[in-house]
Structures are given as C-alpha cells and as structure tokens.
Enzyme design. Structure first.
Site, PDB file in Angstrom:
ATOM      1  N   ARG A  62      34.354  57.923  26.042  1.00  0.00           N
ATOM      2  CA  ARG A  62      34.682  57.389  27.101  1.00  0.00           C
ATOM      3  C   ARG A  62      34.275  58.102  28.335  1.00  0.00           C
ATOM      4  NH1 ARG A  62      39.420  58.639  29.017  1.00  0.00           N
ATOM      5  NH2 ARG A  62      40.407  58.394  27.100  1.00  0.00           N
ATOM      6  N   TYR A 114      30.198  35.640  43.742  1.00  0.00           N
ATOM      7  CA  TYR A 114      30.351  35.296  42.408  1.00  0.00           C
ATOM      8  C   TYR A 114      31.904  34.891  42.634  1.00  0.00           C
ATOM      9  CZ  TYR A 114      31.363  35.477  37.512  1.00  0.00           C
ATOM     10  OH  TYR A 114      31.615  35.210  36.201  1.00  0.00           O
ATOM     11  N   ASP A 186      26.359  43.912  46.127  1.00  0.00           N
ATOM     12  CA  ASP A 186      26.131  43.667  44.809  1.00  0.00           C
ATOM     13  C   ASP A 186      24.377  43.119  44.814  1.00  0.00           C
ATOM     14  OD1 ASP A 186      25.738  42.284  42.534  1.00  0.00           O
ATOM     15  OD2 ASP A 186      27.767  41.382  42.466  1.00  0.00           O
ATOM     16  N   LYS A 211      22.449  40.525  33.447  1.00  0.00           N
ATOM     17  CA  LYS A 211      21.637  39.472  34.007  1.00  0.00           C
ATOM     18  C   LYS A 211      20.311  40.311  33.881  1.00  0.00           C
ATOM     19  CE  LYS A 211      25.530  37.486  34.785  1.00  0.00           C
ATOM     20  NZ  LYS A 211      26.419  38.034  35.820  1.00  0.00           N
TER      21      LYS A 211
HETATM   22  O1  P1T Z   1      29.635  38.820  34.168  1.00  0.00           O
HETATM   23  P1  P1T Z   1      29.666  40.440  34.598  1.00  0.00           P
HETATM   24  O2  P1T Z   1      28.591  41.224  33.715  1.00  0.00           O
HETATM   25  O3  P1T Z   1      31.132  40.930  34.397  1.00  0.00           O
HETATM   26  O4  P1T Z   1      29.303  40.276  35.979  1.00  0.00           O
HETATM   27  C1  P1T Z   1      29.726  39.865  37.128  1.00  0.00           C
HETATM   28  C2  P1T Z   1      29.026  39.187  38.246  1.00  0.00           C
HETATM   29  C3  P1T Z   1      28.810  40.169  39.427  1.00  0.00           C
HETATM   30  N1  P1T Z   1      27.989  39.968  40.385  1.00  0.00           N
HETATM   31  C4  P1T Z   1      27.223  38.968  40.335  1.00  0.00           C
HETATM   32  C5  P1T Z   1      26.478  38.844  41.420  1.00  0.00           C
HETATM   33  C6  P1T Z   1      27.399  38.043  39.470  1.00  0.00           C
HETATM   34  O5  P1T Z   1      26.565  36.941  39.246  1.00  0.00           O
HETATM   35  C7  P1T Z   1      28.054  38.353  38.124  1.00  0.00           C
HETATM   36  C8  P1T Z   1      28.185  37.402  36.913  1.00  0.00           C
HETATM   37  N2  P1T Z   1      27.742  35.855  37.348  1.00  0.00           N
HETATM   38  C9  P1T Z   1      27.585  34.952  36.263  1.00  0.00           C
HETATM   39  C10 P1T Z   1      28.107  34.987  35.169  1.00  0.00           C
HETATM   40  C11 P1T Z   1      27.171  33.942  36.976  1.00  0.00           C
HETATM   41  O6  P1T Z   1      26.697  32.918  35.898  1.00  0.00           O
HETATM   42  O7  P1T Z   1      26.896  33.736  37.995  1.00  0.00           O
END
Ligand code: P1T
Length: 399
Positions: A62, A114, A186, A211
């Site tokens: 961790r 988001y 972000d 992503k």
């Molecule tokens: O899904 P996760 O890995 O926890 O990430 C969250 C997140 C954070 N910042 C941005 C700009 C994002 O687009 C996302 C996650 N977004 C999607 C799942 C979506 O379809 O827009």
C-alpha cells in the site's frame, strides 16, 4: 530540457529527451538481473526487511510497490513534474487532493467538470464543511470574483467534460496564486502528450488513468503529479493513509498504455478533427464542441497551450430526448458506453449517463442539454466512423 530533467528521466544517461522516448523508457530500465524489458508485476503485499525498519526501499505494497514506482516515475516524467502518485481510480486521485483541505476551506471549481467530480465535491465533501463555488472558468473575472479569503484550491478541467471548453491555465494559475490558493488541473482529456499544465503554472495535475493513459479500456486508475516536494509529501501521506492505491497489475497495464500514447493521440486527434469538420457541416447538427475548430471560442488558447486538440468532441442536436437516445443507441462502430480514451470509439449521452449526478437545473445552466452527445473518437477507419454516425443520425433524427 535541462540537465536536471535529463537525470530525472534516466539516471543512466541514455538519450531520453524526447516525449515519445520518455513515454517508452522513463521509469524503468531493463532489469539488471534478468534483462526484463517490462517491469515485472510485483505481486507481493509485503517485502522482507534485513533488520527491523531496514528495508530495501519497499516495506508494504500500500505504501509502495516497484511496479507502481515505475508507473509513477513514468507519469511524472511525461507531465514534466518531479513527483508522481498513482491511485486506484481517477476519483481516488481527486479525493486525495481534497484531503489537503480542512473544514471551513473554500474551493473554486470550473463549472463544467466530470459528473463524478461534481458528486464528490457536493455530495461528500460539503458534508465535511468544505464550500464549493462552481463558476465558468473560461471567464477569468468570474474566477476572480469567486475567490474568498478561505479559498485554498482552484479546480479546473481543460478541455472540460463534456462541453470541451478551454480554460486558460496560466491566467487561472495567476488568479489562484494571487489568492494564495493552489491550482489543480484535471488533464485527463488532453493527456501530457498534448498539454502539460505544470509548465503553465498549475501546482497539481490529476488524471484518470482509465482513459487515454491506459488507452485500452481494460484498467481503472488515477494519478497526481506535482513539482513541489512538500505537496507531494502531503499527497503521499494521504495516499498511504487512505489506501486507495492501484494493484501492480493495474500499474503494469497503464505502463503498457503510456508507451504508445504519442502515436495513439496523433491518430485520435486526426480522426476527431475530421469528424468534427464533417459534423459541423451536417444539417441535423446544431453545434460541434471541438477546440480544433476555428469557430470554437477557446480555439486560440487551445492552440497556444496544447500541442493538438485531442480525440474528444461533443455534438449538439436540435432534437427531442427520444430522438437523441435513438441516435446513441443505433451506432454500431461507436459503442454506447461511459468512459473514453480507449482505442475503440464510444458514444454517450451526458445528461442521462456521465453527468446524471449533476442536478438538472445546474446541468442546464452549464449547457449540458438533453440534445448533447459526447464522442470519444477512437482509432478505427474514419470512413467507418462517419458512415456509422450518418446512419444513426438518420435513424434518430433524419437528414
Ligand atoms: O473513472 P475514474 O478513473 O475514477 O476517473 C474519474 C474521472 C476524472 N476526471 C475526468 C475528466 C473524467 O472524465 C473521469 C471519468 N470520466 C468518465 C467515466 C466519463 O465517461 O466521463
């Protein structure tokens, strides 16, 4: 690149001054014992100590794991930052930034973010007595006006999800710093290949590794990168204390993804540019949100702070909710799904999917209408993508 940066990306002094070279090599040299080209998946929860408190760099997974270190160093190098931290998801990474704050603190947030970020801020952290002001971050005066003496953090996305608005990172960094607040960006939509916010004055860069960095829709992860050792130490304290860390196989998968990030982003950008131009002329389309279009209000800022415009775009249809639902359900090459940034094209309806957590009135105020459709343009053949969308538009709307 300075000598310091050079040493940071490869202590052995191999020539790694190009982004594409660092994408492949930063963070890992072939294993000195076995020659393994890829970092092993160190599937070990704990590490032998030579004497109590005398470890060989790792004590418990961790806290740290060699596969994770390889990923964290790779990501730091790509963002041009000194320190990288990997997390179990993008949300876990974002949560860790909020762990820097104390009750009573105030955060200025770009309004178009988001839906999960909006939910974390308003439905989790408002209960811990943090206050959030959502503003149009493309409007500097609005950001300035929202700052208070309690503001400790400014949080933005650029390009934003899902409206593809462009925020001037340098200008917002100045506003944040004038108010003694941190700026976190972000960078999920742009990726470090196209935009490096630290170079524009951001203090922290956040990512959903799920992503483009993972790139193949087979892993969930998050990351934070900073240049500030004190900030990194505080983020690391939270990373270890909260424990939302990625397992080593997830780190391995993201590392595999980052190696091809430049070639993928070039093709994503090319396909998106062509689709945006085609959709912009389409009779059934009311508007296209893509910063690569000259008509996009943030085009000039995007051209200055990004190296290309990326693979995301959104489209405004002047049609009923039902017609738009038909369009997104009828595509065959584009898969109807949340998420983005994989090699395959995805289509989704923000108002009922990724941004359903944002209250309807706020969605409308932001501009996330029922007619808005978001595309994550993949690497398939452009003719197939165009034909697929044309068929789905005809089925739902006509024209
Ligand atoms: O899904 P996760 O890995 O926890 O990430 C969250 C997140 C954070 N910042 C941005 C700009 C994002 O687009 C996302 C996650 N977004 C999607 C799942 C979506 O379809 O827009």
């Amino acid at each position: 690149m300075t000598d310091d940066e050079f040493e940071r990306v490869n202590e052995d002094g191999a020539s790694v001054d190009d982004f594409a070279t660092r994408a492949i090599h930063a963070g890992w040299d072939p294993d000195p014992e076995t020659g393994a080209i890829m970092p092993p998946v160190y599937a070990s929860s704990t590490f032998a100590q030579d004497a109590p408190g005398e470890d060989r760099g790792y004590e418990y997974s961790r806290t740290g794991n060699p596969t994770r270190t390889a990923l964290e160093d790779n990501l730091a190098s790509l963002e041009g930052g000194e320190y990288g931290r990997a997390f179990a998801s993008g949300m876990a990474a974002i949560n860790t930034v909020l762990n820097l704050l104390e009750s009573g603190d105030h955060v200025v947030v770009g309004r178009d973010v988001y839906g999960g970020t909006h939910r974390l801020f308003t439905q989790v952290y408002e209960d811990y007595d943090l206050e959030f002001s959502f503003v149009d971050a493309t409007d500097l005066k609005a950001v300035e006006a929202a700052m208070t003496s309690a503001t400790e953090l400014v949080w933005i996305e650029t390009p934003t999800n899902p409206l593809m608005q462009i925020v001037d990172i340098e200008a917002v960094a100045d506003v944040a710093h004038d108010g003694d607040a941190l700026l976190a960006v972000d960078n999920t939509f742009a990726t470090p290949y196209l935009q490096r916010p630290l170079a524009h004055g951001a203090d922290i860069v956040a990512h959903s590794l799920t992503k483009y960095l993972g790139g193949h829709s087979d892993v969930v992860g998050g990351a934070l990168v900073t240049d500030d050792p004190d900030l990194d130490e505080r983020l690391g304290f939270s990373q270890n204390s909260v424990g939302a860390t990625p397992d080593p196989f997830a780190c391995f998968l993201v590392l595999r993804g980052t190696k091809t990030l430049p070639v993928r982003m070039d093709r994503h950008s090319e396909n998106a540019r062509r689709l945006a131009a085609w959709l912009d002329d389409h009779p059934a389309v009311e508007g296209v949100h893509y910063p690569g279009l000259d008509s996009h209000p943030g085009h000039d800022i995007a051209a200055a702070q990004m190296d290309d415009f990326g693979g995301m775009l959104s489209v405004e249809f002047d049609a009923t909710l039902e017609a738009v639902r038909t369009v997104v359900s009828e595509t065959e090459v584009f898969t109807l799904a949340e998420s983005l940034g994989g090699v395959e094209s995805l289509i989704e309806h923000p108002a009922t999917m990724t941004h359903a957590a944002v209250p309807a009135a706020e969605r409308r105020e932001t501009g996330i209408t029922d007619g808005l459709v978001r595309l994550s343009v993949g690497l398939e053949g452009i003719d197939d993508l165009r034909t697929d969308l044309q068929r789905a538009i005809e089925a739902g709307i006509g024209g």
